[in-house]
Every structure is written in C-alpha cells, then in structure tokens.
Scaffold this active site. Sequence first.
Site, PDB file in Angstrom:
ATOM      1  N   TYR A   1     -16.731 -22.332 -23.971  1.00  0.00           N
ATOM      2  CA  TYR A   1     -16.729 -23.794 -24.056  1.00  0.00           C
ATOM      3  C   TYR A   1     -15.718 -24.209 -25.104  1.00  0.00           C
ATOM      4  O   TYR A   1     -15.805 -23.801 -26.273  1.00  0.00           O
ATOM      5  CB  TYR A   1     -18.114 -24.337 -24.430  1.00  0.00           C
ATOM      6  CG  TYR A   1     -18.070 -25.747 -24.991  1.00  0.00           C
ATOM      7  CD1 TYR A   1     -17.401 -26.750 -24.288  1.00  0.00           C
ATOM      8  CD2 TYR A   1     -18.653 -26.075 -26.210  1.00  0.00           C
ATOM      9  CE1 TYR A   1     -17.319 -28.041 -24.789  1.00  0.00           C
ATOM     10  CE2 TYR A   1     -18.578 -27.361 -26.717  1.00  0.00           C
ATOM     11  CZ  TYR A   1     -17.909 -28.344 -26.014  1.00  0.00           C
ATOM     12  OH  TYR A   1     -17.833 -29.603 -26.517  1.00  0.00           O
TER      13      TYR A   1
ATOM     14  N   TRP B   1     -21.438 -27.221 -20.506  1.00  0.00           N
ATOM     15  CA  TRP B   1     -21.940 -26.597 -19.278  1.00  0.00           C
ATOM     16  C   TRP B   1     -20.760 -26.465 -18.331  1.00  0.00           C
ATOM     17  O   TRP B   1     -20.318 -27.452 -17.724  1.00  0.00           O
ATOM     18  CB  TRP B   1     -23.052 -27.452 -18.644  1.00  0.00           C
ATOM     19  CG  TRP B   1     -24.331 -27.383 -19.408  1.00  0.00           C
ATOM     20  CD1 TRP B   1     -24.795 -28.292 -20.313  1.00  0.00           C
ATOM     21  CD2 TRP B   1     -25.303 -26.334 -19.338  1.00  0.00           C
ATOM     22  NE1 TRP B   1     -25.990 -27.873 -20.826  1.00  0.00           N
ATOM     23  CE2 TRP B   1     -26.340 -26.677 -20.243  1.00  0.00           C
ATOM     24  CE3 TRP B   1     -25.412 -25.142 -18.622  1.00  0.00           C
ATOM     25  CZ2 TRP B   1     -27.462 -25.871 -20.444  1.00  0.00           C
ATOM     26  CZ3 TRP B   1     -26.527 -24.351 -18.811  1.00  0.00           C
ATOM     27  CH2 TRP B   1     -27.533 -24.713 -19.714  1.00  0.00           C
TER      28      TRP B   1
ATOM     29  N   ARG C   1      12.259   6.733  -8.904  1.00  0.00           N
ATOM     30  CA  ARG C   1      10.961   7.377  -8.630  1.00  0.00           C
ATOM     31  C   ARG C   1      11.089   8.668  -7.832  1.00  0.00           C
ATOM     32  O   ARG C   1      10.092   9.315  -7.539  1.00  0.00           O
ATOM     33  CB  ARG C   1      10.039   6.401  -7.896  1.00  0.00           C
ATOM     34  CG  ARG C   1       9.845   5.143  -8.714  1.00  0.00           C
ATOM     35  CD  ARG C   1       8.631   4.355  -8.378  1.00  0.00           C
ATOM     36  NE  ARG C   1       8.616   3.159  -9.212  1.00  0.00           N
ATOM     37  CZ  ARG C   1       7.884   2.095  -8.980  1.00  0.00           C
ATOM     38  NH1 ARG C   1       7.091   2.074  -7.927  1.00  0.00           N
ATOM     39  NH2 ARG C   1       7.920   1.053  -9.783  1.00  0.00           N
TER      40      ARG C   1
ATOM     41  N   CYS D   1       3.114 -12.475  -0.551  1.00  0.00           N
ATOM     42  CA  CYS D   1       2.271 -13.611  -0.942  1.00  0.00           C
ATOM     43  C   CYS D   1       3.107 -14.738  -1.557  1.00  0.00           C
ATOM     44  O   CYS D   1       2.688 -15.896  -1.562  1.00  0.00           O
ATOM     45  CB  CYS D   1       1.228 -13.151  -1.960  1.00  0.00           C
ATOM     46  SG  CYS D   1       0.492 -11.572  -1.520  1.00  0.00           S
TER      47      CYS D   1
ATOM     48  N   SER E   1       8.499  -2.904  -0.709  1.00  0.00           N
ATOM     49  CA  SER E   1       7.952  -3.363  -1.982  1.00  0.00           C
ATOM     50  C   SER E   1       8.303  -4.815  -2.336  1.00  0.00           C
ATOM     51  O   SER E   1       8.901  -5.074  -3.365  1.00  0.00           O
ATOM     52  CB  SER E   1       8.501  -2.430  -3.066  1.00  0.00           C
ATOM     53  OG  SER E   1       7.670  -2.404  -4.163  1.00  0.00           O
TER      54      SER E   1
ATOM     55  N   ALA F   1       0.825  -1.207   0.000  1.00  0.00           N
ATOM     56  CA  ALA F   1       0.000   0.000   0.000  1.00  0.00           C
ATOM     57  C   ALA F   1       0.861   1.259   0.000  1.00  0.00           C
ATOM     58  O   ALA F   1       0.603   2.203  -0.762  1.00  0.00           O
ATOM     59  CB  ALA F   1      -0.933  -0.009   1.208  1.00  0.00           C
TER      60      ALA F   1
ATOM     61  N   ASN G   1      -2.800  -2.975  -2.763  1.00  0.00           N
ATOM     62  CA  ASN G   1      -2.265  -2.296  -3.949  1.00  0.00           C
ATOM     63  C   ASN G   1      -3.259  -1.289  -4.511  1.00  0.00           C
ATOM     64  O   ASN G   1      -2.891  -0.162  -4.857  1.00  0.00           O
ATOM     65  CB  ASN G   1      -1.884  -3.326  -5.018  1.00  0.00           C
ATOM     66  CG  ASN G   1      -0.518  -3.919  -4.743  1.00  0.00           C
ATOM     67  OD1 ASN G   1       0.504  -3.286  -4.983  1.00  0.00           O
ATOM     68  ND2 ASN G   1      -0.490  -5.114  -4.195  1.00  0.00           N
TER      69      ASN G   1
END
Length: 454
Positions: free
Chosen positions: A430, A438, A74, A46, A42, A15, A309
């Site tokens: 499909y 289906w 940056r 996960c 950064s 964040a 994020n």
Amino acid sequence: MSVPRRVIVLGGVAAGMSAASQIRRRHPKTEVTVFERGRHISYGACGMPYNIEDPERSIEDLVVLSAEQARSKRGIDLRLRHRADEIDLDQGIVSVTDLDNELELRESFDALVIATGARAVRLPLPGFDLPGVEVLRDLGDGAAIKKLCEKEPRNAVIVGAGYIGMEMAHVLSARGLRVTVLEKLPQLLPGWHEETVAMVADVLSSHGVEYHTDVTIKAAEAGSDGRVASVVTDRGNFDADFILVAAGVRPNAELASRSGLRLGDTGAIWVNQHQQTSHPSVWAAGDCAEAYHRILRRNTWIPLGTTANKQGRIAGANVVGAGQRFRGIVGTAGFVVFDLEVARTGIGEKQAKEEGFDPVTATIRQRSRAHGYPGGVPVQVHLVADRETGLLLGAELAGTEGAALRVNTLATALAAHMTVADLQNLDLVYAPPFASVWDPVLVAANQLIKKVGS
Ligand SMILES: Cc1cc2nc3c(=O)[nH]c(=O)nc-3n(C[C@H](O)[C@H](O)[C@H](O)COP(=O)(O)OP(=O)(O)OC[C@H]3O[C@@H](n4cnc5c(N)ncnc54)[C@H](O)[C@@H]3O)c2cc1C
C-alpha cells in the site's frame, strides 16, 4: 543416461532456440543443429503488433539473435530455410529439404527436440487468397502488413476478436484505418467474462472501431485492381481493402504425428513434465506441444511465448540429463487495446462448471491509487473460486492503469493453490501512488469470501 553426441532441433524461434542454447551452454561437446524453414530465428512475435503501429521501426528490430550470432556466439549449426519433412524414429534420422537449393538431406540424431510451433488458421472461403488478405504469425507476416500499411489502405476488417484481433484493432486504428471486427461467436473475446468484455467493447466503440458478433463470413471479393475490396457476410457486406484473419492458431504437430509420436486430446504433441514425448529420445516444447495445467491437473494447450521459452529451456536441459520438471501453467495472458490493459489467469466460470467445480464469482471496481491521491482510475477485478473449498480458480482484470500486472499476484496465488481466504490475507503493498490501503485484488477477495464455504 548417456549425454547425446548429436542433437537436432526442429524450429528456431522461442522454444527451439531456448532448447538449442541450453544444450550448448550445459554441454558444449554436444553438437546441435537447428533446422528452421523460415528466414529468421529467435524473434519476439509478441512485439509485432506494437512494431506495426510504429512506421519508423523496422520489423527486424524484433530479432533477438541472428543466425550468424547463433553460429558464432553459441556454436549452433543453424540452417535457415531448411524444412524437416519426415522423422524416422527407429533409425534416428530426419529428412530435410534445403528450400533455397532444392536439396534433400538425411541427418542423423541421438536426440531430437521438436519446436515447430503453431500456424495461423486461414479461412478456406472464396476470396481469402486475394492480395490484401493477411494473417499475423511470423516476422514475414509482420513485414507484409507493414508494407501494406504504407499503401494507406482505408478500411480494415479483422476476422476474429481474440487477443491478437484486439491488439490489431488498436494498431490499425492508430495507423489511420477505419477498423471493423467480425467475430463468429456471440461475444468479443470468447471465453472471457462478460464484464471484462463490456469494458473492451466500450473502448472499441469510443475509439470508432465497429464490431459485430455472431457473424458468418461467406467470402471476400476483389475490386477492379484485383485486390480485396470487401467481405461478404450474413450481415451484409463490409468494405475492406485489408483483411486480417486473426481466427486462432493450430499446433504444427503433423510431422510428429506422422512419425508415430503420440498427440494429446488437444491435437498438440503429448509431453510429460520433463518435456519428453512418447519416444524416450525425443523432446517437444512450445506451441507445438501440450503443457501441464496446474488447476486442471492435466495437459492442456494454451500456446504462449512465456510457456515456449520455459519449456524449450527445460527440454534442452533434459536432453543433456538435467532431469528438470516443467511445473506447469495457469493460463496467464494479457494485452492492451487502446489505453485499456486487460489480463486473465486460471479458468473462467463456464469452464469451471465444465470441469466439475461449483464456481462462485465476484466482480468489483476499485481505484488504482489511494483516495485523495491525484490521478487513479477504476481497476475491475473479476474472481472465480470453488464454492465448497474456497479454492481460487481464476481471475480477470481490466483498467487503464495498474490492471495487467496485478494479474501476477493472482497467477502466483493460483500456482500455490491458494483459497480466497489466503488471498484476502496477503500482505500486498500500500502506497498512495499505486494502491489503496485495500488493493483492488483484496477488495475482490473480501467480496468473494462471502460466497465460499471456507
Ligand atoms: C501477434 C502475436 C502476438 C503474441 N503476443 C503474445 C504475448 O503477448 N504473450 C505471449 O506469451 N505470447 C504471445 N504470442 C505467442 C508467442 O509468440 C508464441 O507462443 C511463441 O512464438 C511460440 O514459440 P515457438 O518457438 O513454440 O513457436 P513458433 O514461434 O511458431 O516457432 C516455430 C518455428 O518452427 C518452424 N517450423 C515449423 N515447422 C517446421 C519444419 N517442418 N521444419 C523446420 N522448421 C519448422 C516455423 O517456421 C517457426 O519459425 C503472440 C503471437 C503472435 C503471433
């Protein structure tokens, strides 16, 4: 609104860095300082379980942007090992400790973004501070667990059967440990539907992972080397030369609360849909903050990287006047345990009842590929809807192929407030290698439509 000249961001992972980067990209004249108390910014937390599984990979591979790159590419004034201790909202000042040099700093801001994340719950029980007891939250934890695995421990106990506990059961088994999972609640994956849980339990058993639910943990005990050797519970003792506590997380919201910012009922920082807190010059994003839930139509706290994020990016954009709105979450999450993909979105039957809905459910199994096409496995789909309105409320999927990503169809349906009839009529792909005529999602909708009013 005038664009702030100087912005401070607290926390430098998903964040915080999303917010900082967004501010710099949109308004290069605004000075942005990020204070991060840890040693990394950064990184992809996960990915830690999968990284730990592979002894050849460095944990540093998960770092997306180094502090040096944040500064040079940056233009962000990035300060590692700087901990924010107090926020004075009236003066616009943050008190910070430079942890390496033991210096106290006072830094002023025109706007502040709080992205302090969450922390892993630690058990306040005897022995849970012994060497060999770990949590998995940040890159340092990941590195410590990798190092521990190099010592070739034999028996791991995982405390907590949530998604991180499940991922790590798989990872530690792959690293050659005998794994036991202990859960204090009556089922694995608390909050998930029993038929999804049954598939997860089967896969654990078939890979030699022992698990026990309804367990009260009392202590951890040391061996002769002073390291952890066993876990003491009301069900007896379990050998453990490694304990991973995966018993949940809590928002790092105390700093915000102390400064007078409003917390929500969840204990995380209250934010509006612009990520603004109860103070007009302060924004919050990610695991420390609440998120608007599209089904519940109120704020909730489901700390995930996807949300962090997005919220960070929106907070950053809004600091410099973009006026963006975070549309909200539906609670989509997924994981892999051994070869089983598991995913969910929305709310389950029990929560639906608690929220005042009259839920109906359907659970089906349908092959992941067309009949007659080689391969293919059963995909289990569990759907929840409101009986009277037919509104879709939630879904869970499990299977060894083609399960996890199908959740995205259902997450989209939830975000669009679709009914079961809307879902049943979706034009899904499909082609024999990856679906029947289906699709499993449509088969589940065909079952559920029989139980709803419209
Ligand atoms: C093992 C694991 C697996 C995960 N898997 C997934 C997944 O598959 N999908 C998914 O969506 N999410 C997943 N997550 C969750 C995801 O990693 C988090 O939601 C995400 O990291 C949140 O980002 P954040 O920036 O809000 O907070 P954090 O990542 O917690 O970062 C907050 C930062 O703030 C710093 N900080 C805190 N207090 C202060 C202070 N006072 N001063 C300065 N700095 C401070 C902290 O040191 C930390 O670095 C996983 C998490 C873990 C641990």
